[in-house]
Design a protein around this motif. Sequence first.
Motif, PDB file in Angstrom:
ATOM      1  N   TYR A   5       0.649  -2.853  20.487  1.00 55.86           N
ATOM      2  CA  TYR A   5      -0.045  -1.812  19.734  1.00 55.86           C
ATOM      3  C   TYR A   5      -1.310  -1.298  20.410  1.00 55.86           C
ATOM      4  O   TYR A   5      -1.909  -0.330  19.954  1.00 55.86           O
ATOM      5  CB  TYR A   5      -0.417  -2.338  18.346  1.00 55.86           C
ATOM      6  CG  TYR A   5       0.763  -2.780  17.522  1.00 55.86           C
ATOM      7  CD1 TYR A   5       1.715  -1.859  17.081  1.00 55.86           C
ATOM      8  CD2 TYR A   5       0.939  -4.110  17.182  1.00 55.86           C
ATOM      9  CE1 TYR A   5       2.798  -2.262  16.317  1.00 55.86           C
ATOM     10  CE2 TYR A   5       2.024  -4.526  16.412  1.00 55.86           C
ATOM     11  CZ  TYR A   5       2.944  -3.594  15.979  1.00 55.86           C
ATOM     12  OH  TYR A   5       4.017  -4.002  15.222  1.00 55.86           O
ATOM     13  N   ARG A  18       0.857  -1.186   0.000  1.00 59.65           N
ATOM     14  CA  ARG A  18       0.000   0.000   0.000  1.00 59.65           C
ATOM     15  C   ARG A  18       0.891   1.233   0.000  1.00 59.65           C
ATOM     16  O   ARG A  18       1.775   1.360   0.832  1.00 59.65           O
ATOM     17  CB  ARG A  18      -0.925   0.006   1.216  1.00 59.65           C
ATOM     18  CG  ARG A  18      -2.098  -0.942   1.073  1.00 59.65           C
ATOM     19  CD  ARG A  18      -3.096  -0.732   2.209  1.00 59.65           C
ATOM     20  NE  ARG A  18      -4.307  -1.492   1.984  1.00 59.65           N
ATOM     21  CZ  ARG A  18      -4.494  -2.744   2.375  1.00 59.65           C
ATOM     22  NH1 ARG A  18      -3.522  -3.371   3.000  1.00 59.65           N
ATOM     23  NH2 ARG A  18      -5.621  -3.368   2.136  1.00 59.65           N
ATOM     24  N   ASN A  36      -4.575   2.197   8.768  1.00 60.47           N
ATOM     25  CA  ASN A  36      -5.376   1.112   8.193  1.00 60.47           C
ATOM     26  C   ASN A  36      -4.580  -0.199   8.114  1.00 60.47           C
ATOM     27  O   ASN A  36      -4.386  -0.757   7.039  1.00 60.47           O
ATOM     28  CB  ASN A  36      -5.875   1.522   6.806  1.00 60.47           C
ATOM     29  CG  ASN A  36      -6.910   0.563   6.260  1.00 60.47           C
ATOM     30  OD1 ASN A  36      -7.677  -0.036   7.013  1.00 60.47           O
ATOM     31  ND2 ASN A  36      -6.931   0.388   4.943  1.00 60.47           N
ATOM     32  N   LYS A  37      -4.127  -0.689   9.263  1.00 61.56           N
ATOM     33  CA  LYS A  37      -3.314  -1.908   9.306  1.00 61.56           C
ATOM     34  C   LYS A  37      -4.098  -3.056   9.940  1.00 61.56           C
ATOM     35  O   LYS A  37      -4.919  -2.849  10.830  1.00 61.56           O
ATOM     36  CB  LYS A  37      -2.020  -1.664  10.088  1.00 61.56           C
ATOM     37  CG  LYS A  37      -1.109  -0.632   9.430  1.00 61.56           C
ATOM     38  CD  LYS A  37      -0.737  -1.044   8.002  1.00 61.56           C
ATOM     39  CE  LYS A  37       0.063   0.017   7.289  1.00 61.56           C
ATOM     40  NZ  LYS A  37       0.360  -0.370   5.891  1.00 61.56           N
ATOM     41  N   LYS A  38      -3.814  -4.267   9.465  1.00 64.08           N
ATOM     42  CA  LYS A  38      -4.584  -5.433   9.888  1.00 64.08           C
ATOM     43  C   LYS A  38      -3.667  -6.587  10.268  1.00 64.08           C
ATOM     44  O   LYS A  38      -2.552  -6.713   9.757  1.00 64.08           O
ATOM     45  CB  LYS A  38      -5.545  -5.858   8.782  1.00 64.08           C
ATOM     46  CG  LYS A  38      -6.457  -4.737   8.294  1.00 64.08           C
ATOM     47  CD  LYS A  38      -7.377  -5.201   7.190  1.00 64.08           C
ATOM     48  CE  LYS A  38      -8.131  -4.022   6.583  1.00 64.08           C
ATOM     49  NZ  LYS A  38      -7.277  -3.246   5.686  1.00 64.08           N
ATOM     50  N   HIS A  72      -8.248  -5.013  13.131  1.00 63.52           N
ATOM     51  CA  HIS A  72      -8.112  -3.815  12.301  1.00 63.52           C
ATOM     52  C   HIS A  72      -7.758  -2.618  13.182  1.00 63.52           C
ATOM     53  O   HIS A  72      -8.465  -2.304  14.137  1.00 63.52           O
ATOM     54  CB  HIS A  72      -9.428  -3.554  11.561  1.00 63.52           C
ATOM     55  CG  HIS A  72      -9.374  -2.384  10.627  1.00 63.52           C
ATOM     56  ND1 HIS A  72     -10.488  -1.723  10.184  1.00 63.52           N
ATOM     57  CD2 HIS A  72      -8.317  -1.762  10.026  1.00 63.52           C
ATOM     58  CE1 HIS A  72     -10.145  -0.749   9.370  1.00 63.52           C
ATOM     59  NE2 HIS A  72      -8.832  -0.739   9.266  1.00 63.52           N
ATOM     60  N   GLN A  87       1.460   4.529  11.015  1.00 59.62           N
ATOM     61  CA  GLN A  87       0.823   3.821   9.910  1.00 59.62           C
ATOM     62  C   GLN A  87      -0.700   3.944  10.009  1.00 59.62           C
ATOM     63  O   GLN A  87      -1.249   4.162  11.077  1.00 59.62           O
ATOM     64  CB  GLN A  87       1.223   2.342   9.931  1.00 59.62           C
ATOM     65  CG  GLN A  87       2.726   2.113   9.941  1.00 59.62           C
ATOM     66  CD  GLN A  87       3.054   0.650  10.141  1.00 59.62           C
ATOM     67  OE1 GLN A  87       2.843  -0.195   9.269  1.00 59.62           O
ATOM     68  NE2 GLN A  87       3.592   0.323  11.312  1.00 59.62           N
ATOM     69  N   SER A 145       0.185  -9.910   8.376  1.00 58.42           N
ATOM     70  CA  SER A 145      -0.107  -8.524   8.708  1.00 58.42           C
ATOM     71  C   SER A 145       0.493  -7.627   7.638  1.00 58.42           C
ATOM     72  O   SER A 145       1.511  -7.966   7.037  1.00 58.42           O
ATOM     73  CB  SER A 145       0.461  -8.147  10.086  1.00 58.42           C
ATOM     74  OG  SER A 145       0.243  -6.770  10.346  1.00 58.42           O
ATOM     75  N   ASP A 146      -0.132  -6.492   7.407  1.00 53.96           N
ATOM     76  CA  ASP A 146       0.439  -5.511   6.475  1.00 53.96           C
ATOM     77  C   ASP A 146       1.123  -4.373   7.230  1.00 53.96           C
ATOM     78  O   ASP A 146       1.452  -3.347   6.640  1.00 53.96           O
ATOM     79  CB  ASP A 146      -0.624  -4.957   5.523  1.00 53.96           C
ATOM     80  CG  ASP A 146      -1.840  -4.382   6.239  1.00 53.96           C
ATOM     81  OD1 ASP A 146      -1.836  -4.320   7.479  1.00 53.96           O
ATOM     82  OD2 ASP A 146      -2.803  -3.986   5.553  1.00 53.96           O
ATOM     83  N   ALA A 147       1.374  -4.559   8.533  1.00 54.60           N
ATOM     84  CA  ALA A 147       2.091  -3.562   9.318  1.00 54.60           C
ATOM     85  C   ALA A 147       3.600  -3.744   9.171  1.00 54.60           C
ATOM     86  O   ALA A 147       4.086  -4.871   9.010  1.00 54.60           O
ATOM     87  CB  ALA A 147       1.701  -3.670  10.800  1.00 54.60           C
TER      88      ALA A 147
END
Length: 490
Positions: free
Chosen positions: A392, A137, A423-425, A414, A421, A443-445
């Motif tokens: 987190y 992203r 909108n991380k999941k 979510h 960052q 995870s996209d973090a």
Amino acid sequence: MKKRIRLLVFTLFISIASLAQQGNLRAYFSYATFYIPGQGSFVETYLAVEGSSVVYKMSQDGSFRSTIEITMLFRQHDTIRDYAKYELKSPAVQDTSSVNFGFIDQQRFLLHDGEYELEILIADLNSKQPGFRSFERIELFYPQNKINLSGIQLLEKFEKSTNVTALTKSGYDLIPMVYAYYPESMNTLNFYGEIYNTDKLLGKDEPFMVNYFIESYENNKRMLEFFSRRKMTASAVGILLQKLDISRLPSGNYQLVVEVRNKKNELFAISKSFFQRSNPSMQFNLGDIASININNTFASRITNADTLKDHLMSLAPISTQAERSFAQSLVITGDAGNMQKYLYNFWSGRAQENPSKAWDEYYLEVRKVQAAYKTKTKRGYQTDRGRVYLKYGPPNQITESYSEPGAYPYEIWHYYTLNDQRNKKFVFYSKDMVTNDFVLIHSDAIGELANYRWQLDIYKRVWDPNNIDQTSPEDTWGNRASDYFNQPGK
């Protein structure tokens, strides 16, 4: 106008151990965003391929080369805004049995400001193995009524340019550091950035200050030894090409931070870049805490050795790698006095005014995690959900799916914002509901496990394809994981 600019391919000698065998393609990706006055914003992508992980074929001149097919797609919702599909060839080699280099590709995509999903597909054309895909992203945002900082480009090295090439910026040839990993043998962190619109907002030739420093990724604590600053004068585009000595930086996850401040020390812009450091020679030692006085502190009231061990271990989710290693050594030796000193030092370093309150607030969250996520063999803070919660905080939204047809039980957490960052999941799953041990599978973090085949793990109960390019199961009745991930709450 053709928006894609094809850049130079060159040889890069890898400074870390090879992570793949020949024929098992291994590649690394990073990017930075920039702005060109009068033209607009662009994304610069950096792709490094390990030479030992590809298949070579003989060329007509008797040398051997590999050929990698690369596809990049920039999407907004369901619309492709830009794309590139091309072949990347390795340098020629005479002996494929001793390949010890990597090779890099660099691309530029001129795009309007906005949020994009970049899909990357990579395949070795000389191999029978299927390729793989990955997703990033990317956000482009360079308003003209604000002072802006470009993305930070980490550099393997830079040198004065003797002639202009596609790698040249501001009179220097910039060799990208795609890996963002600094082993013990690398003791300098080089980086490049650009600062925009200071002449408009501050006035032409007005002085301003740029701070650049390293902070811990886990707790955003500034590493005081790794701080520097530079005085600059306002212009349309300010150039920042700097280096930091990291020879004494311990192992761990970090962020390089660049700040733009005016002469009143007001913050105008900030940019961060994640990197990892391995430096085993730099460790905590008992001398670091020996002189700490804990009399009349909260730590002095905790005297049981087993309780202290548990408390130290519960700090792992919010600790740096160096802190975790040192705390583990104290737990092994079991000296209650040293554990008390460490516990107090840990919290006084994070909340100097009231370390007792900070510990009480954290320990309350530890007890919540213990109640919610403990298993028969793990404390709550040792589970993946417990670690993420303590590191987190509670997620903004949790999607629970425990009885979806053909799927293992899973949860998708979510976070609307996560440090810097958005909108991380996090995706957790369990192969049964008895143990309560949900494992993080994607995870996209930044700094977390990224697994582009996570949906296949969830649906392996009924679907287990051999094609590693397959990223999701066949669309059958009841499959909801993708919808929950991409559109949480709907």
